[in-house]
Design an enzyme around this catalytic site. Structure first.
Site, PDB file in Angstrom:
ATOM      1  N   GLU A 122     -22.337 -45.625 -26.554  1.00  0.00           N
ATOM      2  CA  GLU A 122     -21.873 -44.680 -25.860  1.00  0.00           C
ATOM      3  C   GLU A 122     -20.646 -44.202 -26.437  1.00  0.00           C
ATOM      4  O   GLU A 122     -20.011 -44.775 -27.022  1.00  0.00           O
ATOM      5  CB  GLU A 122     -21.551 -45.175 -24.500  1.00  0.00           C
ATOM      6  N   ASP A 123     -20.395 -42.703 -26.408  1.00  0.00           N
ATOM      7  CA  ASP A 123     -19.212 -42.282 -26.939  1.00  0.00           C
ATOM      8  C   ASP A 123     -17.876 -42.800 -25.871  1.00  0.00           C
ATOM      9  O   ASP A 123     -16.931 -43.360 -26.585  1.00  0.00           O
ATOM     10  CB  ASP A 123     -19.113 -40.758 -26.923  1.00  0.00           C
ATOM     11  N   ASP A 126     -15.442 -43.934 -19.161  1.00  0.00           N
ATOM     12  CA  ASP A 126     -14.237 -43.349 -18.339  1.00  0.00           C
ATOM     13  C   ASP A 126     -14.306 -44.031 -16.835  1.00  0.00           C
ATOM     14  O   ASP A 126     -13.604 -45.001 -17.060  1.00  0.00           O
ATOM     15  CB  ASP A 126     -14.664 -41.631 -18.397  1.00  0.00           C
ATOM     16  N   PHE A 175      -8.024 -35.873 -22.157  1.00  0.00           N
ATOM     17  CA  PHE A 175      -9.414 -35.241 -22.569  1.00  0.00           C
ATOM     18  C   PHE A 175      -9.463 -34.884 -24.028  1.00  0.00           C
ATOM     19  O   PHE A 175      -9.080 -34.279 -24.530  1.00  0.00           O
ATOM     20  CB  PHE A 175      -9.893 -33.963 -21.702  1.00  0.00           C
ATOM     21  N   ARG A 188     -17.914 -30.494 -31.185  1.00  0.00           N
ATOM     22  CA  ARG A 188     -18.641 -31.818 -31.704  1.00  0.00           C
ATOM     23  C   ARG A 188     -18.466 -31.922 -33.134  1.00  0.00           C
ATOM     24  O   ARG A 188     -18.431 -33.290 -33.459  1.00  0.00           O
ATOM     25  CB  ARG A 188     -20.039 -31.838 -31.202  1.00  0.00           C
TER      26      ARG A 188
HETATM   27  P1  IMP Z   1     -18.097 -41.861 -16.994  1.00  0.00           P
HETATM   28  O1  IMP Z   1     -19.188 -42.030 -16.079  1.00  0.00           O
HETATM   29  O2  IMP Z   1     -16.858 -41.197 -16.147  1.00  0.00           O
HETATM   30  O3  IMP Z   1     -17.720 -43.067 -17.495  1.00  0.00           O
HETATM   31  O4  IMP Z   1     -18.147 -40.667 -17.968  1.00  0.00           O
HETATM   32  C1  IMP Z   1     -18.696 -41.120 -19.468  1.00  0.00           C
HETATM   33  C2  IMP Z   1     -18.903 -39.754 -20.055  1.00  0.00           C
HETATM   34  O5  IMP Z   1     -18.213 -38.698 -19.447  1.00  0.00           O
HETATM   35  C3  IMP Z   1     -18.792 -39.828 -21.540  1.00  0.00           C
HETATM   36  O6  IMP Z   1     -20.197 -40.385 -22.015  1.00  0.00           O
HETATM   37  C4  IMP Z   1     -18.662 -38.368 -21.900  1.00  0.00           C
HETATM   38  O7  IMP Z   1     -19.837 -37.648 -22.037  1.00  0.00           O
HETATM   39  C5  IMP Z   1     -17.972 -37.744 -20.688  1.00  0.00           C
HETATM   40  N1  IMP Z   1     -16.300 -37.857 -20.901  1.00  0.00           N
HETATM   41  C6  IMP Z   1     -15.357 -38.882 -20.499  1.00  0.00           C
HETATM   42  N2  IMP Z   1     -14.442 -38.525 -21.028  1.00  0.00           N
HETATM   43  C7  IMP Z   1     -14.348 -37.296 -21.810  1.00  0.00           C
HETATM   44  C8  IMP Z   1     -13.442 -36.707 -22.618  1.00  0.00           C
HETATM   45  O8  IMP Z   1     -12.166 -37.167 -22.642  1.00  0.00           O
HETATM   46  N3  IMP Z   1     -13.899 -35.659 -23.454  1.00  0.00           N
HETATM   47  C9  IMP Z   1     -15.444 -35.178 -23.378  1.00  0.00           C
HETATM   48  N4  IMP Z   1     -15.962 -35.848 -22.684  1.00  0.00           N
HETATM   49  C10 IMP Z   1     -15.830 -37.235 -21.695  1.00  0.00           C
HETATM   50 MG    MG Z   2     -21.676 -38.993 -22.632  1.00  0.00          MG
END
Ligand code: IMP
Ligand code: MG
Length: 202
Positions: A122-123, A126, A175, A188
């Protein structure tokens, strides 16, 4: 000194302000930019650990599209293992910089994972909502093992407790875009990771 990129995003923030990519000096602002060199070093260390932990075992690497595709491409080329790759598409963020809180599987794996060692790539972790949903889904398919490798861990924003075994880089809130990570599908292709801010600096 922080400086502003000449490119401006065509989209507007929630408050209607244009957004600008701002490169932040790490020490001055405590907001993090990750250079391509820093990213490469983090991935080399991740690969070293993964190679050691899975030595001699075939590994199914599962990328969560789209954000992980650049990271995954670099990571697997440092893996000295019998690797296969599969992808899923999950939807959690709508558009812009805030989460909708809802997770959907838009594209499933193309092969079963029962009895296999699976590493989810995963990238960013969050809130943890996306991965919690996805890991629950995968666990029901009875893989031999299941682990997570995330390039970026935003621990401060976690809402759901989740174990991330392999973390490349930790950061506070903010962000980010670049290195596969987008804002409204833009940025990207940037080789480094940048912080995206509103023009008023917030
Ligand atoms: P979570 O469900 O809140 O953990 O969200 C994770 C996903 O939200 C990541 O895989 C990203 O695709 C997106 N995301 C979270 N933070 C960022 C950010 O700073 N930039 C862009 N995408 C983000
Ligand atoms: Mg993602």
């Amino acid at each position: 000194m922080p400086y502003t990129d000449t490119r401006r995003s065509r989209d507007s923030g929630d408050n209607g302000n244009a957004r600008t990519i701002v490169r932040i000096d790490v020490t001055m602002n405590k907001t993090i930019l990750f250079s391509r060199q820093a990213i490469e070093e983090a991935i080399t260390e991740l690969a070293r650990r993964i190679n050691a932990d899975y030595r001699g075992r075939p590994l199914v690497v599962v990328g969560i599209l789209k954000g992980s595709f650049v990271f995954l491409a670099d990571l697997i080329r440092k893996l000295d293992l019998d690797v296969t790759v599969d992808f899923v598409v999950l939807g959690s963020y709508g558009s812009g910089t805030t989460t909708s809180g809802e997770v959907k599987m838009l594209k499933d794996l193309s092969a079963p994972i029962e009895g296999k060692d699976v590493l989810v790539v995963e990238d960013i972790v969050d809130t943890g909502v996306t991965l919690t949903f996805f890991m629950d889904t995968l666990r029901r398919r009875r893989p031999a093992s299941l682990a997570i490798c995330a390039l970026i861990d935003k621990k401060a924003r976690r809402e759901v407790q989740i174990d991330v075994q392999y973390v490349g880089i930790e950061m506070e809130d903010g962000f980010i875009v670049g290195y596969g990570i987008d804002c409204n599908e833009q940025y990207r292709n940037l080789p480094d990771i940048w912080v995206l801010r509103d023009e008023d600096g917030s």
